[in-house]
Design an enzyme around this catalytic site. Sequence first.
Site, PDB file in Angstrom:
ATOM      1  N   GLU A 287       4.875   7.600  -1.839  1.00 52.75           N
ATOM      2  CA  GLU A 287       5.599   8.687  -2.509  1.00 52.75           C
ATOM      3  C   GLU A 287       4.812   9.240  -3.688  1.00 52.75           C
ATOM      4  OE1 GLU A 287       9.636   7.901  -3.702  1.00 52.75           O
ATOM      5  OE2 GLU A 287      10.384   8.116  -1.664  1.00 52.75           O
ATOM      6  N   HIS A 308      -2.498 -10.710  15.620  1.00 54.40           N
ATOM      7  CA  HIS A 308      -2.244 -10.833  17.059  1.00 54.40           C
ATOM      8  C   HIS A 308      -1.598  -9.570  17.623  1.00 54.40           C
ATOM      9  CE1 HIS A 308      -3.244 -15.198  17.226  1.00 54.40           C
ATOM     10  NE2 HIS A 308      -3.037 -15.043  15.919  1.00 54.40           N
ATOM     11  N   LYS A 422      16.697  15.738   4.188  1.00 57.14           N
ATOM     12  CA  LYS A 422      18.089  15.746   3.686  1.00 57.14           C
ATOM     13  C   LYS A 422      18.708  17.112   3.917  1.00 57.14           C
ATOM     14  CE  LYS A 422      17.068  12.530  -0.051  1.00 57.14           C
ATOM     15  NZ  LYS A 422      16.925  12.374  -1.491  1.00 57.14           N
TER      16      LYS A 422
HETATM   17  O1  PA5 Z   1      11.410   6.799  -5.671  1.00 56.52           O
HETATM   18  C1  PA5 Z   1      12.390   7.502  -5.526  1.00 56.52           C
HETATM   19  O2  PA5 Z   1      12.727   8.320  -6.394  1.00 56.52           O
HETATM   20  C2  PA5 Z   1      13.262   7.420  -4.298  1.00 56.52           C
HETATM   21  O3  PA5 Z   1      12.784   6.527  -3.359  1.00 56.52           O
HETATM   22  C3  PA5 Z   1      14.642   6.969  -4.692  1.00 56.52           C
HETATM   23  O4  PA5 Z   1      14.564   5.724  -5.313  1.00 56.52           O
HETATM   24  C4  PA5 Z   1      15.576   6.904  -3.490  1.00 56.52           C
HETATM   25  O5  PA5 Z   1      15.574   8.122  -2.804  1.00 56.52           O
HETATM   26  C5  PA5 Z   1      16.992   6.578  -3.928  1.00 56.52           C
HETATM   27  O6  PA5 Z   1      17.448   7.535  -4.822  1.00 56.52           O
HETATM   28  P1  PA5 Z   1      18.714   7.288  -5.734  1.00 56.52           P
HETATM   29  O7  PA5 Z   1      18.458   6.127  -6.606  1.00 56.52           O
HETATM   30  O8  PA5 Z   1      18.878   8.559  -6.504  1.00 56.52           O
HETATM   31  O9  PA5 Z   1      19.880   7.035  -4.800  1.00 56.52           O
END
Ligand code: PA5
Length: 445
Positions: A287, A308, A422
Amino acid sequence: MKTIEIDIQHALSFTGREAYDSLSQEAVKGIENLESNKGAGSDYHGWVTLPSDIPVSQLEDIKATAASLQVSCDYVVCVGIGGSYLGAKAVIEALDNSFASFMPRGKYPKVLFAGQNIGEDYMAELRDFLSDKRFGIVVVSKSGTTTEPAIAFRLLKEQLEKQVGRSAAKDLIVAVTDASRGALRTLASQEGYKTYVIPDNVGGRFSVLTPVGLLPIAVAGFDIDRLVAGAVSMMEKTRLASSGNPAQTYAMMRNALYRDGKKIEILVNYNPKLHYFGEWWKQLYGESEGKEGKGIFPAAVDFTTDLHSMGQWIQQGERTIFETVISVEASDRELRIPADEANLDGINFMSGRRVDEVNKMAELGTRIAHNEGGVPVIKITIPRLCEHTLGELIYFFEKACGISGYILGVNPFDQPGVEAYKSNMFALLGKPGYEAETQAIQSKL
Ligand code: PA5
């Protein structure tokens, strides 16, 4: 106290020292940006000093909440996804007995996870399982609006309220969310849940050392003071730019490899307890770096298990891969291979030797084979699996990730790409306000 060590000699032999050194200025700039709160995404630099910023009173409060859940519950379900899930899961799996879920409750409740998927069977089976259990819920969502945990939380809250009544349920639910925004904050205030705040300046994937990770880890019975102390010690070691800064070394090495055409990094463990650490790491780097058409693709493998299955590809597939091995120096337990009179499996030459010695030779043999097959290998050695070392390792990877993202030339602290699925999902489900998107997506079907 022994600390983590990084060895890049078997990666440097591929890029050459000059290519590595050429990144030094960019790395120094990256560290300066992080330390002086400048650079892209600086609004999300809160994690840089987080380990030493956590007030002792907050750690004490988290421990008190954990202690109360430990008394009232045999199971605590942590509801969250991505950064609101993976850090806690990684630390608990690394420290817990591998067969903890098959054992009766000991001193601490079992920590289960939900809201990290939309599996109907998973949720139905979890509800069946909890139907006669004493359970509580830690619901974690920074935005407070994420679909996966929202669905799981509705289902579990409904069940808990049916099992113990609404008033008792409220004392068994803890919410970790934004200070003021989002549906979860509103609900928590209305219902009177105990809450913790995820600081505004700490993004989800950097939040394991906030109550997001610390509360579930404390509930599972692990020492969050030592986890935080480990992170503090790594914070000190990585504050200044220098050739001895391990986070700088890792960030420079992986970028030198990337510029040399190594587009895929596999994080390798030789200890199955680190499987979820690999999942946490994948999110952190994926990310943070995968944007603007750039970024090393982060994958994680468990060796020797995956030798493996993935071993063939790694040894002889397209030469675009490099490896970062997390090597645990010492096992906690000692187990020697027994002799066998018939020796049908031919392993009597190993008898009397420790299982860990065989594992270490598998690691060394694999490193040599992969190097010879064209795969650079970075090695990160940690003394053992314990809270302190994991705190160090978490902070090490976070710091290196920030530096590495800046060397790559991206904002390591945003994630604009995660919204696309989303929006399509909401359009397909007919969410109010998404009418135009619904029409547009239906025309594509
Ligand atoms: O790193 C990030 O921002 C995302 O992976 C969030 O942690 C994830 O989408 C969960 O979001 P939230 O804590 O708002 O539910």
